[in-house]
Design a protein around this motif. Structure first.
Motif, mmCIF file in Angstrom:
data_model
loop_
_atom_site.group_PDB
_atom_site.id
_atom_site.type_symbol
_atom_site.label_atom_id
_atom_site.label_comp_id
_atom_site.label_asym_id
_atom_site.label_seq_id
_atom_site.Cartn_x
_atom_site.Cartn_y
_atom_site.Cartn_z
ATOM 1 N N PRO A 1 36.861 -4.132 -20.419
ATOM 2 C CA PRO A 1 38.368 -4.306 -20.468
ATOM 3 C C PRO A 1 38.984 -3.251 -19.203
ATOM 4 N N ALA A 2 39.980 -3.949 -18.599
ATOM 5 C CA ALA A 2 40.519 -3.216 -17.414
ATOM 6 C C ALA A 2 41.293 -2.013 -17.924
ATOM 7 N N PRO A 3 41.405 -1.276 -16.960
ATOM 8 C CA PRO A 3 42.278 0.162 -17.424
ATOM 9 C C PRO A 3 43.516 0.100 -17.953
ATOM 10 N N ASP B 1 35.323 -10.316 -12.800
ATOM 11 C CA ASP B 1 36.176 -11.148 -13.593
ATOM 12 C C ASP B 1 35.310 -10.801 -14.994
ATOM 13 N N TRP C 1 37.149 1.238 -11.007
ATOM 14 C CA TRP C 1 36.957 0.464 -12.427
ATOM 15 C C TRP C 1 37.892 -0.858 -12.348
ATOM 16 N N GLN C 2 38.987 -0.735 -11.870
ATOM 17 C CA GLN C 2 40.197 -2.013 -11.656
ATOM 18 C C GLN C 2 39.454 -2.848 -10.818
ATOM 19 N N ALA D 1 37.047 -8.936 -21.024
ATOM 20 C CA ALA D 1 37.609 -7.784 -21.732
ATOM 21 C C ALA D 1 36.672 -7.347 -23.023
ATOM 22 N N PRO E 1 38.752 -2.409 -25.872
ATOM 23 C CA PRO E 1 39.862 -1.640 -25.343
ATOM 24 C C PRO E 1 40.112 -0.293 -26.355
ATOM 25 N N TYR F 1 36.261 -3.416 -9.747
ATOM 26 C CA TYR F 1 35.130 -3.721 -10.295
ATOM 27 C C TYR F 1 35.446 -4.794 -11.230
ATOM 28 N N VAL F 2 36.455 -4.781 -12.167
ATOM 29 C CA VAL F 2 36.775 -5.813 -13.162
ATOM 30 C C VAL F 2 37.292 -6.893 -12.471
ATOM 31 N N THR F 3 38.231 -6.789 -11.478
ATOM 32 C CA THR F 3 38.827 -7.754 -10.801
ATOM 33 C C THR F 3 37.861 -8.507 -10.060
#
Length: 260
Positions: free
Chosen positions: A46-48, A39, A31-32, A42, A228, A34-36
């Motif tokens: 949102p990031a974990p 980009d 998850w992290q 949020a 979030p 993929y978000v990074t």
């Protein structure tokens, strides 16, 4: 050199909780990443860390325990009432095939009716308070337990019933000492299905009405675009469902130790 072949040692058993935690950690890492990598904004994903921050804010403010406790109370109360109603009706129908034939149509009608469509009616009939939510949960739990009870009681071996007759057990004694213990595996299957339905019913009821609970928290987060917080509420709902499921599994293992 000895001719006796070395006996390979048995592989070390890893506790199931380790496998579960490893899977959860892998999902969070993916998850992290993929978000990074993408980009992602949020408000969409949102990031974990942001979800963890929302959970921490909820805990600090006290809203977490208030809403989680409200939903948990509704789930447990509705599950107990639905299980008792399902078992009682299932017992009666299992003992009376004629009554089962008469009620088969109405029960099938009520069972197949979409509860998401009935939820607004429950709010109209029973108000915006806890009663409408409990009724919705009971309507979802009742049918799996009812069907499982009928199947379990009718699956009791005939020789066991014959032995109960020879021992001249009363109806209550035969139920508690013979029929119920042998029907418990099927009844627990119905209970596990009912427990999942109870969590869904509680969230749905809180979505429809009320000012407390995880379902209300989701509607608030969705309406205010606090993604979030929405993710945090979803994770709390999942954790609640898992806790109820694990509790039922533990009760089943304890009550069915005689089968192991």
């Amino acid at each position: 050199m000895s001719e006796t072949a070395a006996v390979p040692s048995a592989p070390r058993r890893v506790p199931p909780i380790v496998d579960h935690l490893a899977g959860i950690i892998a999902i969070v890492i993916a998850w992290q990443v993929y978000v990074t990598a993408t980009d992602a904004p949020a408000y969409m994903l949102p990031a974990p860390g942001a979800v963890g921050g929302a959970l921490a804010d909820l805990a600090i403010s006290g809203a977490l325990w208030r809403d989680l406790g409200f939903t948990f109370g509704n789930v447990v109360f509705g599950l107990v009432l639905g299980a008792l109603a399902g078992f009682s009706l299932g017992f009666v129908l299992a003992k009376s095939p004629t009554l089962e034939r008469w009620l088969d149509g109405p029960i099938l009608l009520l069972q197949t009716a979409p509860k998401i469509a009935l939820a607004p009616l429950f709010v109209i009939w029973f108000g915006f308070g806890t009663t409408s939510k409990i009724v919705l949960i009971v309507s979802l739990v009742l049918f799996p337990v009812l069907v499982a009870t009928i199947v379990g009681l009718r699956g009791v071996p005939q020789n066991a019933l014959e032995l109960a007759r020879i021992l001249k057990l009363t109806t209550w004694q035969r139920l508690m000492r013979v029929e119920l213990p042998m029907a418990l595996p099927e009844i627990f299957i119905g209970l596990r299905i009912g427990a999942v339905q109870a969590v869904v019913g509680a969230i749905l009821g809180e979505w429809m009405s009320g000012k407390l609970g995880l379902g209300h928290l989701m509607t608030f987060a969705s309406a205010t675009y606090k993604t979030p917080l929405l993710f945090a509420a979803v994770l709390l709902t999942v954790a609640l469902g898992i806790a109820v499921h694990v509790s039922l599994e533990a009760a089943e293992r304890r009550l069915l130790r005689w089968k192991q």
